[in-house]
Design an enzyme around this catalytic site. Sequence first.
Site, PDB file in Angstrom:
ATOM      1  CE  LYS A 233     -36.980  36.530  -6.610  1.00 26.36           C
ATOM      2  NZ  LYS A 233     -37.632  37.612  -5.888  1.00 26.36           N
TER       3      LYS A 233
ATOM      4  NE  ARG B 291     -34.869  42.868 -10.805  1.00 25.44           N
ATOM      5  CZ  ARG B 291     -33.696  42.240 -10.818  1.00 25.44           C
ATOM      6  NH1 ARG B 291     -32.680  42.773 -11.488  1.00 25.44           N
ATOM      7  NH2 ARG B 291     -33.539  41.103 -10.179  1.00 25.44           N
TER       8      ARG B 291
ATOM      9  CE  LYS C  86     -33.057  42.406  -6.751  1.00 26.97           C
ATOM     10  NZ  LYS C  86     -34.527  42.375  -6.536  1.00 26.97           N
TER      11      LYS C  86
ATOM     12  CD  GLU D  30     -32.824  28.710   0.190  1.00 28.05           C
ATOM     13  OE1 GLU D  30     -31.640  28.989  -0.065  1.00 28.05           O
ATOM     14  OE2 GLU D  30     -33.443  29.197   1.151  1.00 28.05           O
TER      15      GLU D  30
ATOM     16  CE  LYS E   4     -40.000  35.925  -8.842  1.00 26.27           C
ATOM     17  NZ  LYS E   4     -40.357  36.908  -7.836  1.00 26.27           N
TER      18      LYS E   4
ATOM     19  CB  SER F 235     -42.184  40.240 -15.558  1.00 22.24           C
ATOM     20  OG  SER F 235     -40.807  40.188 -15.210  1.00 22.24           O
TER      21      SER F 235
ATOM     22  CE1 TYR G 122     -47.067  40.080 -13.056  1.00 29.36           C
ATOM     23  CE2 TYR G 122     -45.628  38.382 -13.975  1.00 29.36           C
ATOM     24  CZ  TYR G 122     -45.860  39.394 -13.060  1.00 29.36           C
ATOM     25  OH  TYR G 122     -44.896  39.712 -12.136  1.00 29.36           O
TER      26      TYR G 122
HETATM   27  C1  PBG Z   1     -38.143  40.690  -5.741  1.00 29.46           C
HETATM   28  C2  PBG Z   1     -39.132  40.212  -6.741  1.00 29.46           C
HETATM   29  C3  PBG Z   1     -38.812  39.862  -8.048  1.00 29.46           C
HETATM   30  C4  PBG Z   1     -39.998  39.529  -8.682  1.00 29.46           C
HETATM   31  C5  PBG Z   1     -41.018  39.617  -7.744  1.00 29.46           C
HETATM   32  N1  PBG Z   1     -40.460  40.057  -6.542  1.00 29.46           N
HETATM   33  C6  PBG Z   1     -37.483  39.742  -8.690  1.00 29.46           C
HETATM   34  C7  PBG Z   1     -36.606  40.892  -8.724  1.00 29.46           C
HETATM   35  O1  PBG Z   1     -37.015  42.027  -8.988  1.00 29.46           O
HETATM   36  O2  PBG Z   1     -35.422  40.652  -8.503  1.00 29.46           O
HETATM   37  C8  PBG Z   1     -40.084  39.147 -10.121  1.00 29.46           C
HETATM   38  C9  PBG Z   1     -41.422  38.846 -10.659  1.00 29.46           C
HETATM   39  C10 PBG Z   1     -41.483  38.836 -12.140  1.00 29.46           C
HETATM   40  O3  PBG Z   1     -40.467  38.980 -12.847  1.00 29.46           O
HETATM   41  O4  PBG Z   1     -42.597  38.672 -12.635  1.00 29.46           O
HETATM   42  N2  PBG Z   1     -38.393  40.350  -4.447  1.00 29.46           N
END
Ligand code: PBG
Length: 336
Positions: free
Chosen positions: A205, A215, A228, A244, A259, A285, A324
């Site tokens: 990730k 978000r 993060k 990892e 991801k 997203s 999605y």
């Molecule tokens: C956090 C989380 C994230 C996504 C899913 N769970 C990233 C974040 O907000 O830092 C992102 C998924 C997306 O962008 O579609 N645990």
Amino acid sequence: MIMKRTIDEITGSSRLRRTRKFGWTRRLVRENRLSADDLVWTVFLCEGKGVREEIPSMPGVYRFSVDVAVEETLRAAGLGIPAVAPFAREPHSVKTEDGAYITNPDNLVNRFARDLKKQTQDIGLITDAALDPYTTHGHDGILRQGEIVNDESVEMIVRAALSQAQAGSDIIAPSDMMDGRVGAIRDALDANGFQDVAIMSYAAKFSSAFYGPYRDAIGTGGLLKGDKNTYYIDHANSGEAIREAGQDLLEGADMLMVKPGLPYLDIIQRFKQAFSVPLFAYQVSGEYAMIAAAAANGWLDRDRVMMETLLAFKRAGCDGILTYFAVDAAKKLQQG
Ligand code: PBG
């Protein structure tokens, strides 16, 4: 004569266009295919009843109340989609510094899990054990004096995994990137009678700007203090992602995920070569939003770009894609 040599002299009589000539030759030599079996549908949950709320930065994607999400998921199962991954927009009133609401049996994800599993066993449920939808600061772990503390966060994430397994989750997918969380979750699942619950590690990730619309969708964007970078992987690195993933497999991960997706096809290909385990990508997203925005302007053909990107994940080595687009793509595949 403009050309010094003939085309046959240049290519040695090899003509790659021979196999591209007809639809049937292209079908015959096609190396990768996408099917509904490859798709995991990522779904947003919100409070209420009968709610379908379109997400402004993700046109065509909705937040559903639990009742609607269950209905829509049954429809997705009918299209052949094998699994669903819910993400919750929890109201601010349940959020705390430590995100403990993630362990509440009545939070949105756990209610969705119970209600869905009452209706069907024909679709798998993948739940995220990260704390970000439940913390007042929007981080995936517990924040103490400006630091995301690892070991204390893992304890909460383990409790989250157990409450999700209890509610009916089939696969725990921790997206928080704390060290040791895969092994700790495996131990706890095994010790509590959940030996059959699998772990899909968000092994790679990356710290990414592509999560922006997510978000917005779950309402954590405005809350997030800082970034993060102290727990997600630096997007300049690929060797670190291999380390990892190797570590997560040693700790007991059953499957790996990369991801975001499309900007990280190189990581997917390296994982495919390095490990013989089921491999997934999360088309996040921001990737969805880019395609949807260009399509809304008439600059890209939404459906064709959707199918091309999903097939690209397969070509790179994925067994499946969290996306999605899952329902739209499954419909498209059904139409042939
Ligand atoms: C956090 C989380 C994230 C996504 C899913 N769970 C990233 C974040 O907000 O830092 C992102 C998924 C997306 O962008 O579609 N645990």
